[in-house]
Design a protein around this motif. Sequence first.
Motif, PDB file in Angstrom:
ATOM      1  N   TYR A 480       0.741  -1.256  -0.096  1.00 29.63           N
ATOM      2  CA  TYR A 480       0.033   0.124  -0.054  1.00 29.63           C
ATOM      3  C   TYR A 480       0.896   1.330  -0.022  1.00 29.63           C
ATOM      4  O   TYR A 480       0.280   2.382   0.147  1.00 29.63           O
ATOM      5  N   TRP A 481       2.144   1.144  -0.061  1.00 30.68           N
ATOM      6  CA  TRP A 481       2.828   2.581  -0.056  1.00 30.68           C
ATOM      7  C   TRP A 481       2.734   3.426  -1.254  1.00 30.68           C
ATOM      8  O   TRP A 481       2.391   4.395  -1.053  1.00 30.68           O
ATOM      9  N   THR A 483      -0.057   3.672  -3.075  1.00 33.57           N
ATOM     10  CA  THR A 483      -1.132   4.445  -3.093  1.00 33.57           C
ATOM     11  C   THR A 483      -1.543   5.087  -1.921  1.00 33.57           C
ATOM     12  O   THR A 483      -2.178   6.058  -2.070  1.00 33.57           O
ATOM     13  N   GLU A 484      -0.885   4.923  -0.723  1.00 34.07           N
ATOM     14  CA  GLU A 484      -1.235   5.495   0.409  1.00 34.07           C
ATOM     15  C   GLU A 484      -0.255   6.500   1.098  1.00 34.07           C
ATOM     16  O   GLU A 484      -0.622   7.615   1.541  1.00 34.07           O
ATOM     17  N   ILE A 485       1.158   6.089   0.833  1.00 33.41           N
ATOM     18  CA  ILE A 485       2.239   7.161   1.368  1.00 33.41           C
ATOM     19  C   ILE A 485       2.944   8.124   0.204  1.00 33.41           C
ATOM     20  O   ILE A 485       3.181   9.151   0.406  1.00 33.41           O
ATOM     21  N   THR A 493      -1.764  14.673  -0.429  1.00 27.04           N
ATOM     22  CA  THR A 493      -2.261  14.636   0.696  1.00 27.04           C
ATOM     23  C   THR A 493      -1.330  15.130   1.919  1.00 27.04           C
ATOM     24  O   THR A 493      -0.155  15.581   1.457  1.00 27.04           O
ATOM     25  N   ASN A 497      -3.544  12.575   7.493  1.00 34.22           N
ATOM     26  CA  ASN A 497      -4.656  11.487   6.943  1.00 34.22           C
ATOM     27  C   ASN A 497      -3.831  10.270   6.543  1.00 34.22           C
ATOM     28  O   ASN A 497      -4.753   9.339   6.845  1.00 34.22           O
ATOM     29  N   VAL A 498      -2.723  10.252   6.056  1.00 36.98           N
ATOM     30  CA  VAL A 498      -2.019   8.838   5.834  1.00 36.98           C
ATOM     31  C   VAL A 498      -2.069   8.226   7.253  1.00 36.98           C
ATOM     32  O   VAL A 498      -2.276   6.923   6.837  1.00 36.98           O
ATOM     33  N   ARG A 501      -5.289   6.482   7.802  1.00 37.66           N
ATOM     34  CA  ARG A 501      -5.452   5.576   6.728  1.00 37.66           C
ATOM     35  C   ARG A 501      -4.569   4.307   7.026  1.00 37.66           C
ATOM     36  O   ARG A 501      -5.125   3.172   6.885  1.00 37.66           O
ATOM     37  N   LEU A 502      -3.427   4.411   7.565  1.00 36.83           N
ATOM     38  CA  LEU A 502      -2.621   3.210   7.532  1.00 36.83           C
ATOM     39  C   LEU A 502      -3.069   2.376   8.785  1.00 36.83           C
ATOM     40  O   LEU A 502      -2.946   1.101   8.843  1.00 36.83           O
ATOM     41  N   ILE A 505      -5.948   0.404   7.515  1.00 40.34           N
ATOM     42  CA  ILE A 505      -5.456  -0.641   6.660  1.00 40.34           C
ATOM     43  C   ILE A 505      -5.038  -1.955   7.711  1.00 40.34           C
ATOM     44  O   ILE A 505      -5.454  -3.047   7.414  1.00 40.34           O
TER      45      ILE A 505
END
Length: 753
Positions: A480-481, A483-485, A493, A497-498, A501-502, A505
Amino acid sequence: MENDAATLYCPNENCQAANPLTHKFCQRCSTPLPKNYLWAVVDGPSVGSPGEILADRYLVLDKFVLLDTKPGLLALTPELDNFQPLKAYLRLIPYRLHVPQVYGVLFVADGPSPGEILLLEKPPLLVDDTIQQVHLCSELTTAWRDATSMRQLNWLWQIAHLWQPLASEGVASSLLDSYVLRVEGSLVRLLELRLDIATSPELPQLGEFWQQLVSDAKPAIAEFVNQVSFSLIQGQINSSEQLITVLDQGLAGLGRSQTPTIKIITKTDTGPSRQRNEDACSPPSGTLISKPPQPTALAIVCDGIGGHEGGNVASNLAIETIQQQVQQLTKVPYDHIDPSLLLDDLEKAVSIANDKISQRNDSENRQGRQRMGTTLVMALPVAHEMYITHVGDSRAYWITRHGCYQVTLDDDVACREVRLGYAIYREAVQQSAAGSLVQALGMGPSTSLHPTSTRFILDEDAVFLLTSDGLSDFDRVEEYWETEILPILLGETNIVNVADRLVEIANTKNGHDNVTVALVHYQVQYWEPEITIKAVIPESYSAKTVDLTSRATDTTLLDSPNHKTQVIPENEPVKTSIQLPLQWIVPLIFVVAAGALGFFVKQLRSQSGSLPIFSNPIQTLNPSIEATPPPRSLANLSPGWVIKTNKEIPLGNKQSLPSGTFLEVIPKSSNPKPASGDSSVSMRVCTNKSTQTPANTNNPAVTTSVPPNSKPLPDTVLLDLSQLNRFAVSVLQSDVPNPCRTVTQPPVTNSDS
C-alpha cells in the motif's frame, strides 16, 4: 514486453486464480498480486528470449530480467554448501538496501545459458507495470554528471560504507565495476556481486576508479573529489573508516546549503482483537510536531511484550527513558557532532532503557512469560542525516519517489539464520518459530543486547515510516505504500490523513494485533554552494574499535558531561607564528641546558684550572621518564592481548563465537604485527561463563542467539582483522585483568537450548 499468453497467479493458496499481468489485485478474491521482478545471474548472453516462460513460471522480460508468474510458490533453493557464491549474498543481508538478496535458483536444461541460474530479487529496475516494460537503473558513472554536489558525495559516502563489508566477503570488486554499480535516485544499488579474483582490490584501486569522476564533478566539490581520490591512490587514506570521516566533513560543508523542514505524526490503536494496547509512541498519539519551530524532532514506536500490565509498562518506560537521553544529545549543535559517536550514544540510550526495564522485572520477581519487554524503532533527523535505531521486529521504511525500502532487519530467528549463511530468507520465514525474537528490551542485561543504529544521507524529499508489526505483517506496507504514502511526496495529501489510513488498513487487512505508526516527512530545500569544498586529509589515522557492550552497562554515562556525544571544536584560524611540535621541544630544552652547562664548566675551568667531575651530565639533567604505552587496539595487536566479542561471529560448519567470548592472541609465524587490516590473527578461545548458557532463559518468547546444531568450538581460531573490525570486537586494555590466565577449557555452544 507484454505477453498475452502469460498470466499472474493469485498467491492465495485457496484461490490461485489466473489474472492478467496488468492487474494489481486478484479478480476473484481481491488478494494483492505481487510483481516479483528478478535478476538472473548467468554467464551467457541472455537467460532466454523475451516472452518466453521458463520452468513453467518465470516470464522473460529482458535478457536477464524475469517476472515470477507464480509468486505464491517457493522458488527452488540449492544446497548452500554446494553453491558457495550464495554465502556472500546471505551474510550481507544487513546491507540489502544496496545488495540484492537471493530469491532462488532456476534449472535450465537447454537454451543460451543452460545449468543452474541464480535469481536475485528487487534488482535496481525502472518498471512500467501497465505495459510490463523494464529498464535497468542508470550506471553511477552515467548518472554522475547530472547529480547535485550533495548527491555526488552521498553516492561516494555509500560506497565507502560498503567497502569493508564487501571486502570481508571477497566481493569488493563489485564496487569497481561500472556495469554492476547502479543508482536509484539517491541510493547506490548493485545488480549483483562480483567475486574478487586472486586478490581482493585495495583502496588505491578505488581511488583510481573515483578519479574518472573528477571531470564531471560539480564545481563545488571537484577539487574535493580529486583530493580524496589522489589520497586513496597515494595511500594517505588507508582505511574505509578514515575515508568515511573525510567524506562526512565534505557532506557537512555541503549541508549548510540544505534547509530541511520536518513534520512528525504518530497514531496508535488497540485493534479489533486485543483488550488493551501494549504499544506506545512518541510524540503522543495524534500529535503533530514540526521542526522548525521545535528544536528537536524525534519519533519512537514501541511494541510491548509481556501480557497484562507488562508490555504497556515496558513500552512506555522505554520511551520515557530514551526521550530523556536523546534530549541531552541533541543540545549539541549539529555541525559539532561526531556521527560515529552519536550512533554509539543512541545505542547506549537504548541500553539504559533496557536495563531500567530489566531491573523493574527483577524487582517485581517476574519470570518466564510474565517478564515484560518491548521492541523499539526510532528516527532522529539531524540536519542532512537521518539516524535510525532499532531492536526487535518493529520496522522502519524509507519512502522516496523511486521506491519503498525497508531499512531495518528484524531481530528474529529467520533473519539470524540468513545472516549466518544458513538459509535463504524466503525459505527461512517458512520454518517454525521463524518470527520468534532473538532480542528485545528488558529481557536481560544490556551486555547481551545489541541494538542496531544506522544513518542515511538525505538529499531529496522523503517519508520515513516507523511501525509495529500490526501493520507490517503480511507485507501490507509493500502493498500500500504507492497508493497511500507516495501521495505525501507528490503533494496530494498530508501525513495526518495518511496515518489514519494506515491504521485503518492494519485493522481491516490484518487486525490481529495493536498497531502503531509514526510518519516523518522530511522536505529539502537545496541550492548549489558558491564556495569550494576542500578535503582535510589527516596525516595519520588510527581506526577505533567501539566497545558498545561495555559502554551500555553504565546507566549514568549519558548524564556525565565527559561521556556525551563528542563535540567537534571549531576550526581555529591559521596562525602565522611557527609552533614547534611537542616532541621537538623537550630535546631542544635538553640541548640548550647542555650548552649552558658546557658554558658554565668552561667558565669554571678558566677560573680555577680544574674541571668538576660529573658521572653522567646528561643523566643528571634528563632523569628517566617512562613513556605511556599507546592504547591497545586492532591497529597494534600483539601476542598475549585479549579480544572480547560483542556480536556473534560465524566460523562456518555451523560454528560461531558467541557474544562475550574472550580470545587471546597467540604467536603465529606468518602473522606479523598487523597494521593494515588485512592480516590474519591466530587466537586461543578462552572460557566465558556467559557464553555457555543461552540468553533470555526467563522468557520463552525470546529465543537464544546461539546457532542451532552448533559444534563445540576449537581450541584456537584464525580470523582476519577485517572480520574483527566488521563485528566491532573490543581489545582489553593493559589495566584490565586477563580473563584467559585462569582459563583452561574452550567454551561449548549449546545447540539444543
